[in-house]
Design a protein around this motif. Structure first.
Motif, PDB file in Angstrom:
ATOM      1  N   GLY B 101       0.799  -1.218   0.000  1.00  0.00           N
ATOM      2  CA  GLY B 101       0.000   0.000   0.000  1.00  0.00           C
ATOM      3  C   GLY B 101       0.831   1.267   0.000  1.00  0.00           C
ATOM      4  N   VAL B 102       1.990   1.211  -0.666  1.00  0.00           N
ATOM      5  CA  VAL B 102       2.848   2.397  -0.767  1.00  0.00           C
ATOM      6  C   VAL B 102       3.168   2.640  -2.244  1.00  0.00           C
ATOM      7  N   ARG B 200       7.116   8.260  17.497  1.00  0.00           N
ATOM      8  CA  ARG B 200       6.215   9.422  17.380  1.00  0.00           C
ATOM      9  C   ARG B 200       6.579  10.484  18.415  1.00  0.00           C
ATOM     10  N   ARG B 201       6.941  10.020  19.624  1.00  0.00           N
ATOM     11  CA  ARG B 201       7.211  10.959  20.710  1.00  0.00           C
ATOM     12  C   ARG B 201       8.568  11.653  20.566  1.00  0.00           C
ATOM     13  N   TYR B 202       9.577  10.880  20.175  1.00  0.00           N
ATOM     14  CA  TYR B 202      10.940  11.439  20.165  1.00  0.00           C
ATOM     15  C   TYR B 202      11.426  11.843  18.776  1.00  0.00           C
ATOM     16  N   LEU B 206      12.075   5.044  11.168  1.00  0.00           N
ATOM     17  CA  LEU B 206      12.007   3.640  11.586  1.00  0.00           C
ATOM     18  C   LEU B 206      12.091   2.714  10.384  1.00  0.00           C
ATOM     19  N   LEU B 207      13.072   1.811  10.434  1.00  0.00           N
ATOM     20  CA  LEU B 207      13.195   0.755   9.421  1.00  0.00           C
ATOM     21  C   LEU B 207      12.913  -0.585  10.098  1.00  0.00           C
ATOM     22  N   VAL B 208      11.988  -1.343   9.524  1.00  0.00           N
ATOM     23  CA  VAL B 208      11.664  -2.670  10.056  1.00  0.00           C
ATOM     24  C   VAL B 208      12.060  -3.721   9.027  1.00  0.00           C
ATOM     25  N   ASP B 232       1.743   2.945   9.269  1.00  0.00           N
ATOM     26  CA  ASP B 232       1.927   4.365   8.928  1.00  0.00           C
ATOM     27  C   ASP B 232       3.127   4.984   9.645  1.00  0.00           C
ATOM     28  N   ASP B 233       3.573   4.346  10.721  1.00  0.00           N
ATOM     29  CA  ASP B 233       4.724   4.871  11.471  1.00  0.00           C
ATOM     30  C   ASP B 233       6.056   4.337  10.952  1.00  0.00           C
TER      31      ASP B 233
END
Lengths: 79, 399
Positions: B101-102, B200-202, B206-208, B232-233
């Motif tokens: 979905g990208v 999200r906070r810091y 992100l790579l998974v 989405d993150d």
């Protein structure tokens, strides 16, 4: 900020938990003399990080052979 | 002398060969199905192949590979940036992007090239790579090549990750957090929901690496990020074709339009021959099949439950939760070696993992389950472990 001697003392404290009945000096080589495995080196690093609330970059490790090397690098990076 | 450092490895190998154990580089002499073959002269059930959905012997994938070889030849004989981009590669990239979905996808020749290349390229001098301690060797290798500052956090320990993000202060904007969906050695799943919340906070990227979780986790098989509801993150998803898709190769997908520019900076993409047309064609077919046949994933988890429960009931030290990777931890390396050989003789091939490849000082007999395993084969694997365990005076020492 901790100084060199504080880092050395704490490294000794951690090493005593990993290698009992061994005398350490600032010139003690972590791998060739103490025979620390790579996992034990990382264990030492994690203890130092938690104790001093710092993150130690893996990039410094190739330059670290002795207790003194590690303490000097810590002082250089963190004051 | 230059070669002295290899003497200890040569010595270990000679010692093992002298007692008839050849665990690393075991030769598969024959493959008769996705789950059976002949290894080092023993007819075995294959329980260490990462062939999670059993795609390696799917007749439709084989037919696609054969047809592609007829149409396109046996190899591309060049890199993607030269003559090695065929229409098949482009089609697969479009299908992968659609699957996730990208808009953006890159196909690599191997999974190692994908994760190593992306880590080496996304971060550079002055940046930070914050990686999980149990990351795959390709992630460590890429991080070292990047020139970035490399900081590792304790395996799947989100408190430790948070401490390190806090210590970075405003440098988090230049930080790449790297984790895996399912960790290859113990089969445990990363706490992606919490990791995404920290990101999200810091801040940071992100790579998974979904190498072991693509096709395995998530309603549509997209992996751990889908299962955790945090796609989405995730800025970059890397993965491989050599596990659930039954072939070889790797990929990276991203919602960032800049991936198309990043492509032309990744050395492991630029300076290596592209994947052969037969491989790409079989992967395209496999991707369609795993999308259309979610029952394969259900069978995989049923088999995983059977094996995990069976080995746990034997009193063996298995991982923390049910997973298609079921690893039995053994304290002693020699015990592990002997047990691996006895399992082979009992008709079961598993992976032997010893330090430093294992995540601790202990060794492991690592099984990977397939949707293609029959319940009888799972029973056979459990029975072989039971026999090996019972043959020892005190059983396999559990961790």
């Amino acid at each position: 900020m901790p100084n060199y001697n504080i880092y050395v003392d704490y490294i000794y404290t951690v090493l005593r938990t990993i290698k009992q009945d061994v005398e350490f000096t600032e010139n003690t080589d972590l791998v060739t003399e103490l025979g620390l495995s790579s996992l034990q080196v990382m264990e030492l690093i994690e203890h130092i990080e938690d104790h001093f609330d710092i993150s130690i970059s893996l990039n410094i490790l190739p330059d670290i052979n002795t207790v003194g090397d590690l303490a000097r690098k810590l002082q250089e990076l963190n004051g | 002398m230059l070669l002295d450092k290899f003497q200890s490895m040569a010595g270990v190998r000679a010692e093992l060969e002298a007692i008839g154990i050849v665990p690393f580089g075991a030769v598969t002499e024959k493959i008769t199905s996705a789950t059976e073959g002949v290894v080092n002269g023993h007819q075995v059930i294959l329980a260490g192949t990462n062939n999670y959905l059993g795609m390696s012997f799917d007749t439709r994938c084989i037919a696609s590979a054969q047809a592609a070889a007829e149409t396109w030849g046996t190899g591309t004989t060049g890199s993607r940036m030269a003559n090695g981009t065929f229409a098949e590669h482009i089609a697969l990239e479009q299908e992968l992007a659609q699957f996730y979905g990208v808009d953006q996808a890159i196909v690599f020749t191997t999974g190692y090239a994908a994760t190593q290349g992306m880590c080496a390229t996304l971060a550079g001098p002055g940046d930070v790579i914050l990686l999980d301690a149990d990351s795959h060797a390709s992630i460590y290798a890429g991080a070292q090549l990047s020139g970035a500052e490399i900081i590792r956090f304790k395996h799947s320990d989100t408190n430790d990750l948070e401490k390190r993000l806090r210590r970075l202060g405003d440098r988090t904007g230049n930080t790449l957090i790297v984790v895996e969906g399912i960790y290859s050695m113990l089969g445990d799943v990363a706490p992606l929901k919490e990791i995404a919340e920290l990101k999200r906070r810091y801040g940071g990227y992100l790579l998974v690496d979904e190498a072991h979780s693509m096709g395995v986790l998530g309603e549509h098989g997209r992996g751990a990020a889908e299962a955790a509801g945090v796609e989405d993150d995730v800025d970059f998803i890397a993965g491989t074709f050599s596990k659930s898709l039954g072939a070889t190769g790797g990929f990276c997908v991203s919602r960032h339009a800049l991936l198309e520019a990043i492509r032309f900076s990744v050395r492991s993409y630029i300076f290596t021959a592209s994947a052969t047309p037969g491989v790409i064609a079989s992967v395209r077919t496999a991707l369609k099949i795993i999308t259309a046949e979610p029952q394969r994933r259900e069978r995989l988890w049923e088999n995983a439950q059977l094996l995990y429960t069976g080995l746990k009931q034997l009193g063996l030290a298995v991982g923390p939760s049910v997973s298609p990777v079921v690893a039995v931890t053994i304290e002693d390396r020699v015990e592990a070696l002997q047990s691996w050989q006895k399992l082979l003789e009992a008709g079961v091939y598993v992976n032997l993992v010893v330090p430093p490849a294992s995540p601790s000082e202990k060794s492991m007999l690592r099984c990977s389950v397939s949707a293609a395993h029959s319940p009888e084969q799972i029973d056979h694997i459990i029975a072989a472990f039971a026999a090996v365990n019972a043959a020892r005076p005190v059983g396999i020492p559990v961790a």
